[in-house]
Scaffold this motif. Structure first.
Motif, PDB file in Angstrom:
ATOM      1  N   ARG A 152      36.060  42.760  36.030  1.00  0.00           N
ATOM      2  CA  ARG A 152      35.426  43.659  35.065  1.00  0.00           C
ATOM      3  C   ARG A 152      35.939  43.366  33.659  1.00  0.00           C
ATOM      4  O   ARG A 152      37.126  43.105  33.466  1.00  0.00           O
ATOM      5  CB  ARG A 152      35.729  45.123  35.413  1.00  0.00           C
ATOM      6  CG  ARG A 152      35.207  45.534  36.773  1.00  0.00           C
ATOM      7  CD  ARG A 152      35.480  46.991  37.087  1.00  0.00           C
ATOM      8  NE  ARG A 152      34.735  47.872  36.170  1.00  0.00           N
ATOM      9  CZ  ARG A 152      34.705  49.202  36.317  1.00  0.00           C
ATOM     10  NH1 ARG A 152      35.347  49.797  37.290  1.00  0.00           N
ATOM     11  NH2 ARG A 152      34.025  49.931  35.458  1.00  0.00           N
TER      12      ARG A 152
ATOM     13  N   GLY B  13      38.310  44.562  39.744  1.00  0.00           N
ATOM     14  CA  GLY B  13      37.549  45.740  40.130  1.00  0.00           C
ATOM     15  C   GLY B  13      38.190  46.580  41.212  1.00  0.00           C
ATOM     16  O   GLY B  13      37.909  47.772  41.325  1.00  0.00           O
TER      17      GLY B  13
ATOM     18  N   ASN C 271      30.206  47.428  29.768  1.00  0.00           N
ATOM     19  CA  ASN C 271      30.843  46.842  30.946  1.00  0.00           C
ATOM     20  C   ASN C 271      30.111  45.597  31.408  1.00  0.00           C
ATOM     21  O   ASN C 271      28.884  45.617  31.558  1.00  0.00           O
ATOM     22  CB  ASN C 271      30.801  47.836  32.118  1.00  0.00           C
ATOM     23  CG  ASN C 271      31.548  49.106  31.837  1.00  0.00           C
ATOM     24  OD1 ASN C 271      32.725  49.183  32.103  1.00  0.00           O
ATOM     25  ND2 ASN C 271      30.866  50.112  31.309  1.00  0.00           N
TER      26      ASN C 271
ATOM     27  N   MET D 192      30.397  43.273  34.807  1.00  0.00           N
ATOM     28  CA  MET D 192      31.025  43.089  36.114  1.00  0.00           C
ATOM     29  C   MET D 192      30.508  41.799  36.718  1.00  0.00           C
ATOM     30  O   MET D 192      29.314  41.494  36.645  1.00  0.00           O
ATOM     31  CB  MET D 192      30.702  44.259  37.038  1.00  0.00           C
ATOM     32  CG  MET D 192      31.308  45.561  36.614  1.00  0.00           C
ATOM     33  SD  MET D 192      31.140  46.780  37.928  1.00  0.00           S
ATOM     34  CE  MET D 192      31.476  48.266  37.015  1.00  0.00           C
TER      35      MET D 192
END
Length: 193
Positions: free
Chosen positions: A61, A94, A111, A113
């Motif tokens: 992340r 994460g 964010n 990811m």
């Protein structure tokens, strides 16, 4: 062949609850893979109160504050890390236990990811005036203030990106032009292997 640019409006975002049920995030774009997983996802989350982050095992992340004063993150009990508005993104695994404290009020964060086994990425904060060159398997530019311009390489099209809008670039390089009063975020994703 020039890259393909797709303009994403605020209405294209999908509001989804956090895995831990403590808030909501707006998915701007993602690339899905089998079994309900995604290769990558870009989202913006509204954080109104202190609390834990949701766990995303197997993902990396990157997070950056785009509105509000900032936050303090404690990851797996290590020394806290603070991030304020428009500072560089903070990377963490994460699956880590992450506790968030707000630095003076609610925030909004950006964010990225990434499925650790199949993708890697970067997040660049953009404050004008500047021109930022981006080249990856997927590039997502999100405008925060002013109107940014994303121009595809090889004589491709140019798209104006007002605040709150995004552009997804696939298939090559692009240049992001940020005016003097402009701000944005650029996420770049590369497939591993």
């Amino acid at each position: 062949m020039p890259p393909v640019l797709t303009l994403l409006t605020p209405a294209d975002g999908r509001r989804v609850p956090w895995r831990n049920g403590l808030g909501l995030t707006t998915e701007i774009a993602l690339e899905a893979v089998d079994g309900g997983r995604f290769l990558w996802r870009v989202s913006v989350a509204d954080v109104a109160a202190a609390g834990p982050f949701s766990a995303f095992p197997g993902y990396d992340r990157l997070i950056a504050v785009v509105e509000g004063p900032g936050m303090r993150l404690t990851v797996d009990g290590a020394a806290p890390v603070e991030r304020r508005r428009m500072e560089s993104a903070f990377a963490f695994p994460g699956e880590a236990a992450v506790d968030c404290t707000l630095l003076g009020g609610p925030i909004r964060d950006f964010n990225l990811m990434l499925d650790r086994a199949t993708a890697k990425g970067a997040v660049t904060m953009l404050a004008g005036p500047l021109a930022h060159a981006a080249e990856a398997d997927a590039v997502l530019v999100h405008a925060l203030a002013g109107t940014l311009t994303v121009t595809a390489a090889e004589g491709g099209e140019a798209i104006a990106v007002p605040a709150g809008y995004s552009v997804l670039v696939r298939g090559g390089a692009a240049t992001v032009t940020v005016p003097e009063d402009g701000e944005g975020v650029c996420a770049e994703v590369w497939r591993r292997g």
